[in-house]
Write an enzyme that holds these catalytic residues in place. Structure first.
Site, short mmCIF file in Angstrom:
data_model
loop_
_atom_site.label_atom_id
_atom_site.label_comp_id
_atom_site.label_asym_id
_atom_site.label_seq_id
_atom_site.Cartn_x
_atom_site.Cartn_y
_atom_site.Cartn_z
N PRO A 185 32.58 34.49 44.33
CA PRO A 185 34.00 34.14 44.22
C PRO A 185 34.62 34.46 42.87
CG PRO A 185 32.63 32.17 44.20
CD PRO A 185 31.73 33.30 44.54
N LYS B 144 37.88 38.09 45.19
CA LYS B 144 38.00 39.32 45.97
C LYS B 144 37.60 39.20 47.43
CE LYS B 144 39.87 41.39 42.80
NZ LYS B 144 41.31 41.43 42.98
N TYR C 293 39.10 30.52 33.51
CA TYR C 293 37.72 30.93 33.70
C TYR C 293 36.99 30.67 32.38
CZ TYR C 293 39.03 33.48 37.96
OH TYR C 293 39.47 33.83 39.21
N HIS D 47 51.23 33.51 40.05
CA HIS D 47 50.58 33.48 38.74
C HIS D 47 50.73 34.83 38.07
CE1 HIS D 47 47.67 29.79 38.88
NE2 HIS D 47 48.89 29.50 39.30
#
Length: 392
Positions: A295, A299, A203, A72
């Site tokens: 989440p 990380k 997101y 990505h």
């Protein structure tokens, strides 16, 4: 039994450390509480930083990322109908790899099988003895395996056994300090045999709460919505989940969303946690045994990998050159990066979620922050640098 390093925990962090030690000629045994089948049944996210990919290569682990992984080059952040794409390649020259944590674990198991490295499963009643003595006496790990009480004498212990494992608690309470923030919401996630709604992660911040659109492969998607921790999985039918997800992402993505029956559904609580120090004598903590992040920002596994890097470098210097300086500095070195990933994960979580005390002022600040990202290249660069992974 006798070994140089006893690794408690057979998840990806423990297995990776074991493989790195094997390649460096350092004897290591991995102990895991659960069965191999159980470990491989756990569904976990998988956004991998370049640092973790380099460690897998250094450990000589053949992976299936060429077939199952998705590089990505960016990610999408949305607010209501607006969205901004963060271009990782443009700002950092690199990307991340979307490849399930379960697949990483499977690859690590296969690598250990291929070289005959020892991993003991279904180990119970683990007891750590004498870890606090940083001298020539070494230390001992006692445990029950196959109905028999056994023990391993070792030079060092790596506690990779997660938040609920015994390793952190082997550090006396008056010798450690714990920092924690428990979030007043969770992530309801489903896995479905449907194509991803977008080729990159989305997101989403909406007035109804956070949402995330992710994927495992071209026919397997992972989606999440923020929900109260009082909710139960049984409260959410598939239809309710899809309807709520559509409300939280921009309409052009909602219109393109393909739905189907869930093949897994769960609610994950969110917490931030750090234990200081990350070592006690000959005991070293790595991964969730020492720290947890929400989440948001991906990380968790990646910070565990940086711990493994620092610990392995210390062990290698000790065994190959007789230099224990890096081992003595392990906690201080690892924690510097740990707190930076804590900061980034907190910032992402605060930016994208609706907290119970979010008022109109906080909401306007979130809008301003998203618009700041959309219009300021330097702000996008800061996000990209943290997302693809800070240097070790």
């Amino acid at each position: 039994m006798r070994t140089q390093v006893c690794i408690i925990g057979g998840g990806p962090a423990g297995l990776l450390l074991g493989q790195l030690c094997h390649r460096a000629g350092i004897d290591a045994i991995v102990l895991e509480r659960r069965s191999r089948e159980h470990v491989l049944s756990r569904i976990r996210a998988g956004v991998l930083e370049q640092g973790l990919l380099r460690l897998l290569d250094e450990a000589g682990v053949p992976t299936r990322m060429d077939r199952l992984g998705y590089p990505h080059d960016g990610t999408v952040m949305s607010f209501a109908e607006g969205e901004v794409r963060i271009d990782f390649k443009a700002h950092t020259g690199t990307s991340v790899m979307v490849y399930g944590q379960t697949e990483v674990t499977r690859d690590l198991y296969d690598a250990r099988d291929a070289c005959g490295a020892p991993t003991l499963h279904e180990v119970d009643e683990v007891e750590i003895v004498n870890a606090g003595f940083d001298d020539a006496r070494g230390c001992t790990v006692r445990f029950t395996h196959e109905g028999t009480r056994k023990q391993i004498a070792c030079d060092y212990i790596a506690g990779c056994d997660g938040f609920h494992g015994p390793s952190r608690h082997a550090i006396p309470a008056d010798k450690r300090r714990e920092f924690e923030r428990v979030y007043p919401f969770g992530w309801l996630g489903i896995l479905s045999e449907t194509p991803p709604v977008h080729h990159e992660l989305i997101y989403a911040n909406s007035e109804r709460g956070f949402a995330l659109c992710s994927m495992r492969n071209e026919r397997l998607s992972r989606y999440y919505v923020q929900c109260p921790m009082t909710d139960r999985v049984e409260d959410w039918s598939d239809e309710m989940f899809w309807d709520e997800l559509r409300r939280r992402i921009p309409s052009r993505h909602a219109d393109a969303l393909e739905t189907g029956p869930s093949i897994e559904k769960s609610i994950a609580p969110l917490r931030s946690f750090v234990c200081e120090p990350m070592q006690y004598g000959r005991l070293f903590l790595a991964g969730d045994a020492a720290h947890i992040v929400p989440p948001t920002g991906a990380k968790g596994l990646n910070t565990a990998a940086s711990d493994v890097h620092y610990l392995f470098q210390g062990l290698k210097a000790r065994y190959q050159h007789g230099d224990a300086a890096a081992l003595h500095a392990y906690s201080e070195t690892a924690l510097k990066r740990v707190w930076k990933t804590q900061r980034f994960s907190w910032w992402m979580t605060k930016l994208l979620h609706q907290f119970p005390d979010t008022d109109d002022y906080e909401r306007r600040l979130q809008v301003a922050e998203i618009e700041h990202l959309a219009t300021i290249p330097e702000a996008q660069a800061t996000l990209a640098i943290n997302y693809v992974g800070l240097p070790y």
